[in-house]
Scaffold this active site. Sequence first.
Site, PDB file in Angstrom:
ATOM      1  N   ILE A  15       0.837  -1.203   0.000  1.00 50.23           N
ATOM      2  CA  ILE A  15       0.000   0.000   0.000  1.00 50.23           C
ATOM      3  C   ILE A  15       0.869   1.249   0.000  1.00 50.23           C
ATOM      4  CG2 ILE A  15      -1.909   1.211   1.111  1.00 50.23           C
ATOM      5  CD1 ILE A  15      -2.683  -1.408   2.475  1.00 50.23           C
ATOM      6  N   ALA A  37      12.726  -0.207   5.602  1.00 47.79           N
ATOM      7  CA  ALA A  37      13.808  -1.066   6.089  1.00 47.79           C
ATOM      8  C   ALA A  37      14.184  -2.143   5.092  1.00 47.79           C
ATOM      9  CB  ALA A  37      13.402  -1.715   7.419  1.00 47.79           C
ATOM     10  N   LEU A  38      13.365  -2.323   4.061  1.00 44.71           N
ATOM     11  CA  LEU A  38      13.566  -3.368   3.044  1.00 44.71           C
ATOM     12  C   LEU A  38      13.645  -4.756   3.687  1.00 44.71           C
ATOM     13  CD1 LEU A  38      15.999  -1.658   0.498  1.00 44.71           C
ATOM     14  CD2 LEU A  38      13.492  -1.796   0.456  1.00 44.71           C
ATOM     15  N   GLU A  87       4.668  -4.644  10.206  1.00 43.11           N
ATOM     16  CA  GLU A  87       4.503  -6.065   9.898  1.00 43.11           C
ATOM     17  C   GLU A  87       3.004  -6.305   9.787  1.00 43.11           C
ATOM     18  OE1 GLU A  87       6.829  -8.262   9.338  1.00 43.11           O
ATOM     19  OE2 GLU A  87       8.583  -7.072   9.908  1.00 43.11           O
ATOM     20  N   THR A 128      -5.853  -0.514  10.318  1.00 40.72           N
ATOM     21  CA  THR A 128      -6.613  -1.584   9.667  1.00 40.72           C
ATOM     22  C   THR A 128      -7.946  -1.790  10.369  1.00 40.72           C
ATOM     23  OG1 THR A 128      -6.649  -3.993   9.310  1.00 40.72           O
ATOM     24  CG2 THR A 128      -5.300  -3.202  11.109  1.00 40.72           C
ATOM     25  N   ASP A 129      -8.941  -2.286   9.625  1.00 44.33           N
ATOM     26  CA  ASP A 129     -10.224  -2.615  10.244  1.00 44.33           C
ATOM     27  C   ASP A 129     -10.109  -3.804  11.194  1.00 44.33           C
ATOM     28  OD1 ASP A 129      -9.873  -4.616   8.352  1.00 44.33           O
ATOM     29  OD2 ASP A 129     -11.811  -4.338   7.376  1.00 44.33           O
ATOM     30  N   GLU A 130      -9.009  -4.553  11.116  1.00 45.67           N
ATOM     31  CA  GLU A 130      -8.862  -5.723  11.983  1.00 45.67           C
ATOM     32  C   GLU A 130      -8.767  -5.360  13.461  1.00 45.67           C
ATOM     33  OE1 GLU A 130      -6.377  -8.968  10.677  1.00 45.67           O
ATOM     34  OE2 GLU A 130      -6.260  -8.126   8.666  1.00 45.67           O
ATOM     35  N   TYR A 155      -1.181  -9.661  15.295  1.00 45.10           N
ATOM     36  CA  TYR A 155      -1.040  -8.554  14.345  1.00 45.10           C
ATOM     37  C   TYR A 155      -2.011  -7.434  14.666  1.00 45.10           C
ATOM     38  CZ  TYR A 155      -2.307  -5.821  10.254  1.00 45.10           C
ATOM     39  OH  TYR A 155      -2.644  -4.777   9.423  1.00 45.10           O
ATOM     40  N   ASN A 185      -7.050  -4.526   1.264  1.00 51.25           N
ATOM     41  CA  ASN A 185      -6.625  -3.938  -0.006  1.00 51.25           C
ATOM     42  C   ASN A 185      -6.218  -5.006  -1.005  1.00 51.25           C
ATOM     43  OD1 ASN A 185      -5.239  -0.632   0.271  1.00 51.25           O
ATOM     44  ND2 ASN A 185      -6.723  -1.549   1.660  1.00 51.25           N
ATOM     45  N   TYR A 212      -8.486 -21.373   3.690  1.00 52.87           N
ATOM     46  CA  TYR A 212      -8.693 -21.747   5.090  1.00 52.87           C
ATOM     47  C   TYR A 212     -10.134 -22.172   5.355  1.00 52.87           C
ATOM     48  CZ  TYR A 212      -4.177 -19.807   6.581  1.00 52.87           C
ATOM     49  OH  TYR A 212      -2.838 -19.559   6.759  1.00 52.87           O
ATOM     50  N   GLY A 280      -7.876 -18.288  15.410  1.00 54.93           N
ATOM     51  CA  GLY A 280      -8.504 -16.987  15.635  1.00 54.93           C
ATOM     52  C   GLY A 280      -8.970 -16.297  14.374  1.00 54.93           C
TER      53      GLY A 280
END
Length: 326
Positions: A15, A37-38, A87, A128-130, A155, A185, A212, A280
């Site tokens: 993104i 940071a690559l 991450e 994020t919506d998470e 995360y 996205n 999954y 989860g």
Amino acid sequence: METIKILVTGGAGFIGGNFVQYMVNKYPHYHIYNLDALTYAGDLLKHRDIEKKENYHFIQANIIDRKRIFSIFEEFKFDYVVHFAAESHVDRSIQDPEIFVRTNVLGTQVLLDAVKQYGVTKFIHVSTDEVYGELDLDPHTFFTEESPLQPNSPYSASKAASDLLVRSYYETYQIPINITRCSNNYGPFHYPEKLIPLTILRVLNNRKVPIYGDGKNIRDWLHVMDHCQALDMILHQGKIGEVYNIGGHNERTNIEVVKTIIKRLGKSENLIEFVPDRLGHDKRYAINPSKLEKLGWKPFYTFETGIAQTIQWYVDNKWWWERFDL
């Protein structure tokens, strides 16, 4: 004309990389600084068409390196910071939560401290919506900016923690911030560990596509360029201190997404392989973006037009993805 300097963290990622290209091309009088940071998902090949432009600059650094970050802020005196660096792969966070806490929480704190010391016009924290957890399957329920944060993976917990840090720096130090929370996205230059690029590339190579559980988990899909345009609007028009949800009005089950890609590529659904569900695994995400739409934003892509464009991009750009181990 005064030169505007914008720092984009994580600008070699998916993104962030698309946002860097969008801003460099749309605003030739802005100077866009891509700090990354690559790590494994960072990639500068995607910027080969802009890397020689005078308003594009790359800085290799890790946001958890406080001394380096402070020296960069001291040197360049940024006007805006758009913070993508994170991450982001849930599966990896289940295997190794520590790196997620280090980068997503401590790295965000380092940036906030640099902003506090050196000052910027606005700090945009891309989340994020998470962080909201999961919704039930009632199609009339949506995440809003007032939904409680109830993250269900390491995360999303690390992102929720960074969101709260950003909010606290606004309340305590009056740092000018916005927090954005987007739905899933998709689009060009998407690292192929995620569902859509993995599916496209596996199908192109006639390899099994893992899904999954029963494949009925629902996500709200947002084309990355619609996300970039939303961030552009929030950067210039968003009210300081506010949270903005960015969603695409494109809910699909995972199995629907995979079957759509297989059909468009003219392949067999025999490529689908159901695998044990993820720990989860949230059932459903869906965003109500009406707050942002009141600023004048709306998504350009439907899922149908967006997935067609995305599939065609991968078909046409083998040079970018053929080096990945799929």
